[in-house]
Enzyme design. Structure first.
Site, PDB file in Angstrom:
ATOM      1  N   HIS A 155       0.850  -1.185   0.000  1.00 31.17           N
ATOM      2  CA  HIS A 155       0.000   0.000   0.000  1.00 31.17           C
ATOM      3  C   HIS A 155       0.884   1.232   0.000  1.00 31.17           C
ATOM      4  CE1 HIS A 155      -3.368   2.681   0.760  1.00 31.17           C
ATOM      5  NE2 HIS A 155      -2.584   3.300   1.636  1.00 31.17           N
ATOM      6  N   ASP A 187     -15.588   1.786   6.368  1.00 30.33           N
ATOM      7  CA  ASP A 187     -14.528   2.717   5.948  1.00 30.33           C
ATOM      8  C   ASP A 187     -15.043   3.678   4.892  1.00 30.33           C
ATOM      9  OD1 ASP A 187     -11.752   3.721   5.545  1.00 30.33           O
ATOM     10  OD2 ASP A 187     -12.076   2.836   3.577  1.00 30.33           O
ATOM     11  N   ARG A 226     -15.363  12.004   7.204  1.00 29.11           N
ATOM     12  CA  ARG A 226     -14.128  12.702   7.584  1.00 29.11           C
ATOM     13  C   ARG A 226     -13.794  13.796   6.577  1.00 29.11           C
ATOM     14  NH1 ARG A 226     -10.136   8.316   7.218  1.00 29.11           N
ATOM     15  NH2 ARG A 226      -8.624   9.955   7.586  1.00 29.11           N
ATOM     16  N   SER A 242      -8.355   3.359   8.380  1.00 30.37           N
ATOM     17  CA  SER A 242      -8.857   3.359   7.008  1.00 30.37           C
ATOM     18  C   SER A 242      -7.972   2.501   6.104  1.00 30.37           C
ATOM     19  CB  SER A 242      -8.921   4.797   6.481  1.00 30.37           C
ATOM     20  OG  SER A 242      -9.365   4.815   5.146  1.00 30.37           O
ATOM     21  N   LYS A 276      -8.872  -1.987   5.073  1.00 23.71           N
ATOM     22  CA  LYS A 276      -9.007  -2.471   3.689  1.00 23.71           C
ATOM     23  C   LYS A 276      -7.936  -3.515   3.358  1.00 23.71           C
ATOM     24  CE  LYS A 276      -9.046   1.667   1.661  1.00 23.71           C
ATOM     25  NZ  LYS A 276      -9.300   2.788   2.596  1.00 23.71           N
TER      26      LYS A 276
END
Length: 413
Positions: free
Chosen positions: A84, A163, A170, A185, A189
């Protein structure tokens, strides 16, 4: 256990540590619609100011992850790994890393996102390949893992719905830059992919969400701590995003550059970062990973991915023709000297202005526009030689982008 939400908000506002069961009930109630947006906004603001302990952040992550479907891998499956990135300009690493790492015998169930603001999205880049379908179900994804060891897909409606709902909230409540909320968040995932190992590319600088290395360190530490709490080995690599990664910015242009890298070429900084991240989650050495790029194995795996997702690999060499912007012109250097700055944030803003990114989640994307052949910091340039090539929809768009790049690039004698 009955949750009294105002009391929970007040306790977090006063800096108390919440129980995992309370956090789970809060997320379940919010996902179901029982807890309204205004109460969740107040909770998010309390977290923004008071923070969370690692155990609280892990509990929030787990509750968000379990709000929907998760990958269920069969017994005896290969190691399941992923990467990520926290964003960036010209950051097409996923397009190269996923097929490369899949060549080493592990599974890569890569669930990616779309671009928003100046940060490009992997899904938008993949969709510049004609026919490439990112909207697949988890059962379809698991079938692809069995067949080719890798999948590159978007978040389904049943994948971390908490999320999706909380992120939107947010965004409009001023609570995006909260490390516990960012951590939950990202990790909800990724951990819903049922991973064994995860590598994080944590960016900092003008083209990143975290502006300083200190902020990036704090986020990396939080992400690693949550991974540890949830039994997943997490590696974090901090990388500056002060200039664009590689030499191309824009959807199809970045796919073209990724293909160069998958064939053993491409910009040096891009190849290095791909290898830095890939070696953290691969069962083979860096040298063997380099061979897989240089001998065409990674490129052949990418062709398999494209075909499995509904595209035609024979379209890949034709992307520059398929997505040909009406106005393609070079941007000449105003002076002779050394490139000392290519401001990634400003380049990202110029790309959005051209239509390569989106200001709002509902905006469309122009796959043809952007920049390529970008100069890099430290290179010498002669007056009149190109700093980059601009791909624009109209002459007016070109002129606006050129004016923005003039501010982004600095040359010193």
């Amino acid at each position: 256990m009955k949750l009294h939400v105002p009391t929970l908000i007040a306790r977090k506002r006063e800096g108390e540590t919440l129980d995992p069961a309370e956090i789970r009930l809060l997320i379940e109630g919010y996902t179901s619609g029982e807890i309204p947006d205004y109460q969740m906004s107040a909770f998010a603001m309390a977290v923004f100011f008071r923070g969370m302990e690692p155990a609280e952040t892990a509990a929030l992550t787990k509750a968000m992850m379990e709000s929907g479907d998760v990958f269920q891998h069969r017994a005896g499956h290969p190691a399941v790994v992923d990467k990520h990135s926290t964003g960036g300009i010209g950051n097409k690493v996923s397009l190269i890393l996923a097929p490369l790492v899949a060549c080493t015998g592990v599974w890569v169930p890569m669930v990616s996102g779309r671009g928003l603001g100046i940060t490009g999205g992997t899904l938008d880049k993949l969709e510049s390949i004609p026919g490439f379908k990112v909207g697949i179900t988890i059962p379809e994804a698991q079938d692809l893992l069995e067949k080719i060891g890798v999948v590159m897909m978007g978040q389904t409606d049943r994948f971390c719905p908490a999320d999706k709902k909380l992120y939107s909230l947010r965004d409009v409540s001023g609570t995006v830059p909260s490390i516990p909320l960012i951590t939950a968040s990202i990790m909800s995932k990724k951990l819903a992919e049922s991973l064994d190992e995860l590598v994080l590319d944590v960016k900092y600088g003008t083209g990143a969400f975290m502006k300083t290395e200190k902020e990036a360190h704090a986020l990396a530490d939080s992400l690693i701590a949550v991974g540890r709490e949830m039994g997943v080995e997490v590696h974090a690599v901090l990388n500056p995003m002060s200039e664009p990664l590689g030499r191309a910015v824009g959807n199809s242009l970045e796919v073209i550059e990724s293909l160069e890298c998958l064939e053993g070429g491409g910009p040096e900084d891009l190849r290095k970062l791909v290898l830095d991240l890939a070696e953290k989650i691969s069962p083979v050495s860096r040298g063997e990973l380099e061979k897989l790029l240089d001998d065409g194995s990674a490129r052949r795996k990418f062709d398999e991915i494209v075909a499995a997702h509904g595209g035609d690999p024979s379209d890949l060499p034709r992307l520059a023709v398929i997505h040909h912007a009406p106005v393609i012109r070079e941007f000449p250097a105003p002076d002779t000297g050394t490139i000392v700055r290519v401001d990634a944030g400003m380049v990202g803003q110029a790309a959005v202005q051209l239509g390569a990114g989106r200001a709002r989640a509902t905006d469309g994307i122009d796959h043809a526009v952007g920049f390529d052949r970008f100069v890099k910091v430290g290179e010498h340039i002669h007056q009149g030689n190109p700093l980059c090539r601009i791909h624009a929809r109209t002459a007016v768009d070109f002129e606006i982008a050129e004016a923005m790049l003039e501010k982004a690039i600095r040359i010193e004698p």
